[in-house]
Design a protein around this motif. Sequence first.
Motif, PDB file in Angstrom:
ATOM      1  N   VAL A 253      59.966  60.833   0.174  1.00  0.00           N
ATOM      2  CA  VAL A 253      61.495  61.158   0.767  1.00  0.00           C
ATOM      3  C   VAL A 253      61.734  60.163   2.606  1.00  0.00           C
ATOM      4  CG1 VAL A 253      62.463  62.956   1.238  1.00  0.00           C
ATOM      5  CG2 VAL A 253      60.792  63.211  -0.465  1.00  0.00           C
ATOM      6  N   ASP A 254      62.714  60.270   1.855  1.00  0.00           N
ATOM      7  CA  ASP A 254      63.350  59.312   3.180  1.00  0.00           C
ATOM      8  C   ASP A 254      64.766  60.527   3.691  1.00  0.00           C
ATOM      9  OD1 ASP A 254      62.386  56.888   3.261  1.00  0.00           O
ATOM     10  OD2 ASP A 254      63.645  55.908   1.919  1.00  0.00           O
ATOM     11  N   ALA A 255      64.313  60.960   4.962  1.00  0.00           N
ATOM     12  CA  ALA A 255      64.859  61.800   5.248  1.00  0.00           C
ATOM     13  C   ALA A 255      66.336  60.597   6.399  1.00  0.00           C
ATOM     14  CB  ALA A 255      63.938  62.719   6.448  1.00  0.00           C
ATOM     15  N   GLU A 256      67.556  61.944   6.785  1.00  0.00           N
ATOM     16  CA  GLU A 256      68.624  61.474   6.977  1.00  0.00           C
ATOM     17  C   GLU A 256      68.807  61.476   8.641  1.00  0.00           C
ATOM     18  OE1 GLU A 256      71.505  62.520   4.919  1.00  0.00           O
ATOM     19  OE2 GLU A 256      71.524  62.036   3.268  1.00  0.00           O
ATOM     20  N   SER A 257      67.681  62.535   8.935  1.00  0.00           N
ATOM     21  CA  SER A 257      67.091  62.214  10.637  1.00  0.00           C
ATOM     22  C   SER A 257      65.936  63.372  10.702  1.00  0.00           C
ATOM     23  CB  SER A 257      68.450  63.980  10.853  1.00  0.00           C
ATOM     24  OG  SER A 257      67.846  65.297  10.685  1.00  0.00           O
ATOM     25  N   GLU A 258      65.318  63.287  12.460  1.00  0.00           N
ATOM     26  CA  GLU A 258      64.480  63.430  12.873  1.00  0.00           C
ATOM     27  C   GLU A 258      64.145  65.052  12.122  1.00  0.00           C
ATOM     28  OE1 GLU A 258      62.298  63.083  16.439  1.00  0.00           O
ATOM     29  OE2 GLU A 258      63.951  61.459  16.604  1.00  0.00           O
ATOM     30  N   GLU A 259      64.731  65.632  12.705  1.00  0.00           N
ATOM     31  CA  GLU A 259      64.921  66.861  12.520  1.00  0.00           C
ATOM     32  C   GLU A 259      65.088  67.191  11.172  1.00  0.00           C
ATOM     33  OE1 GLU A 259      67.437  71.172  12.861  1.00  0.00           O
ATOM     34  OE2 GLU A 259      68.989  69.185  12.767  1.00  0.00           O
ATOM     35  N   GLU A 260      65.568  67.181   9.956  1.00  0.00           N
ATOM     36  CA  GLU A 260      65.858  66.780   8.205  1.00  0.00           C
ATOM     37  C   GLU A 260      63.989  66.647   8.055  1.00  0.00           C
ATOM     38  OE1 GLU A 260      68.399  66.084   4.297  1.00  0.00           O
ATOM     39  OE2 GLU A 260      67.606  64.033   5.902  1.00  0.00           O
ATOM     40  N   ALA A 261      63.394  65.849   8.280  1.00  0.00           N
ATOM     41  CA  ALA A 261      62.269  64.908   8.464  1.00  0.00           C
ATOM     42  C   ALA A 261      61.585  66.408   8.313  1.00  0.00           C
ATOM     43  CB  ALA A 261      61.786  63.683   8.694  1.00  0.00           C
ATOM     44  N   HIS A 262      61.219  66.836   9.652  1.00  0.00           N
ATOM     45  CA  HIS A 262      60.146  68.051  10.587  1.00  0.00           C
ATOM     46  C   HIS A 262      60.802  68.799   9.283  1.00  0.00           C
ATOM     47  CE1 HIS A 262      58.783  66.282  14.130  1.00  0.00           C
ATOM     48  NE2 HIS A 262      59.983  65.667  13.783  1.00  0.00           N
ATOM     49  N   ASN A 263      62.045  69.158   8.709  1.00  0.00           N
ATOM     50  CA  ASN A 263      62.155  70.323   8.292  1.00  0.00           C
ATOM     51  C   ASN A 263      61.881  70.210   7.026  1.00  0.00           C
ATOM     52  OD1 ASN A 263      63.897  71.782  10.139  1.00  0.00           O
ATOM     53  ND2 ASN A 263      65.823  71.438   9.284  1.00  0.00           N
TER      54      ASN A 263
ATOM     55  N   TRP B  20      53.224  64.193  -1.516  1.00  0.00           N
ATOM     56  CA  TRP B  20      54.628  63.821  -0.339  1.00  0.00           C
ATOM     57  C   TRP B  20      54.395  63.237   0.632  1.00  0.00           C
ATOM     58  CZ3 TRP B  20      58.945  65.448  -3.143  1.00  0.00           C
ATOM     59  CH2 TRP B  20      58.850  66.795  -3.896  1.00  0.00           C
ATOM     60  N   MET B  21      55.333  62.516   0.915  1.00  0.00           N
ATOM     61  CA  MET B  21      55.462  61.213   1.792  1.00  0.00           C
ATOM     62  C   MET B  21      56.775  61.313   2.277  1.00  0.00           C
ATOM     63  SD  MET B  21      53.153  57.353   0.692  1.00  0.00           S
ATOM     64  CE  MET B  21      54.759  57.404  -0.621  1.00  0.00           C
ATOM     65  N   ILE B  22      56.785  61.866   3.658  1.00  0.00           N
ATOM     66  CA  ILE B  22      58.522  62.139   4.409  1.00  0.00           C
ATOM     67  C   ILE B  22      58.260  60.869   5.799  1.00  0.00           C
ATOM     68  CG2 ILE B  22      59.732  63.531   5.649  1.00  0.00           C
ATOM     69  CD1 ILE B  22      59.127  64.832   2.849  1.00  0.00           C
ATOM     70  N   ASN B  23      59.777  60.572   5.214  1.00  0.00           N
ATOM     71  CA  ASN B  23      60.510  59.378   6.456  1.00  0.00           C
ATOM     72  C   ASN B  23      61.039  59.614   6.517  1.00  0.00           C
ATOM     73  OD1 ASN B  23      59.148  56.310   6.940  1.00  0.00           O
ATOM     74  ND2 ASN B  23      60.922  56.334   6.230  1.00  0.00           N
ATOM     75  N   TYR B  24      60.909  59.335   8.420  1.00  0.00           N
ATOM     76  CA  TYR B  24      62.388  59.059   8.621  1.00  0.00           C
ATOM     77  C   TYR B  24      62.954  57.380   9.109  1.00  0.00           C
ATOM     78  CZ  TYR B  24      66.247  59.251  11.743  1.00  0.00           C
ATOM     79  OH  TYR B  24      67.935  58.683  12.864  1.00  0.00           O
ATOM     80  N   ASP B  25      63.544  56.620   9.470  1.00  0.00           N
ATOM     81  CA  ASP B  25      63.107  54.807   9.442  1.00  0.00           C
ATOM     82  C   ASP B  25      64.402  55.171  10.819  1.00  0.00           C
ATOM     83  OD1 ASP B  25      63.549  52.652  10.049  1.00  0.00           O
ATOM     84  OD2 ASP B  25      63.699  52.179   8.100  1.00  0.00           O
ATOM     85  N   TYR B  26      63.798  55.451  11.749  1.00  0.00           N
ATOM     86  CA  TYR B  26      64.927  55.064  13.223  1.00  0.00           C
ATOM     87  C   TYR B  26      65.541  54.026  13.776  1.00  0.00           C
ATOM     88  CZ  TYR B  26      61.766  58.994  15.501  1.00  0.00           C
ATOM     89  OH  TYR B  26      61.292  59.266  15.172  1.00  0.00           O
ATOM     90  N   ASN B  27      65.270  52.808  12.101  1.00  0.00           N
ATOM     91  CA  ASN B  27      66.530  51.502  12.895  1.00  0.00           C
ATOM     92  C   ASN B  27      67.695  51.885  11.542  1.00  0.00           C
ATOM     93  OD1 ASN B  27      63.772  50.336  13.548  1.00  0.00           O
ATOM     94  ND2 ASN B  27      62.901  49.804  11.688  1.00  0.00           N
ATOM     95  N   LYS B  28      67.975  52.535  11.755  1.00  0.00           N
ATOM     96  CA  LYS B  28      69.351  53.088  10.077  1.00  0.00           C
ATOM     97  C   LYS B  28      70.509  52.942  11.228  1.00  0.00           C
ATOM     98  CE  LYS B  28      67.337  56.399   6.857  1.00  0.00           C
ATOM     99  NZ  LYS B  28      67.172  57.466   6.450  1.00  0.00           N
TER     100      LYS B  28
END
Length: 139
Positions: A86-96, A131-139
């Motif tokens: 799952v690719d999160a849209e923000s750091e907060e969403e990734a943590h949640n 599950w793999m949770i990812n938030y890409d900082y390069n967005k």
Amino acid sequence: MATVNTYLNFNGNTEEAFNFYKSIFGGDFLTVQRYKDMPGCDGMKTDDLDKLMHIALPIGGNLLMGTDVTHPMPNVTYGTGVSLSVDAESEEEAHNMFNGLARGGKATMPLDKMFWNALFGMLTDKFGIQWMINYDYNK
């Protein structure tokens, strides 16, 4: 282009699992179908009739779908061959998402900043799904 959706099989606890996923990802079920409401299920064991034949939860532009396996289908066994990413849209969403999915499960790689400039973590939820949770900082 084709769309790839995820279909999960469970040993009788699909409804519990999908209510858990709904509490994390939000949204409403697109479809909830029980065996008792489907044609051709008259000869099923009484205990199986209330189980879910099909459920669908929209997440982003995809569907997370599932079913309860019933007799005579073989029981589900979980392994390490598949993970849902799952690719999160923000750091907060990734943590949640990570913390929510980890409740009752086991983090196999804590959510942390990685060398490829992303926040990434892996876990197995309480239903045995990886599950793999990812938030890409390069967005």
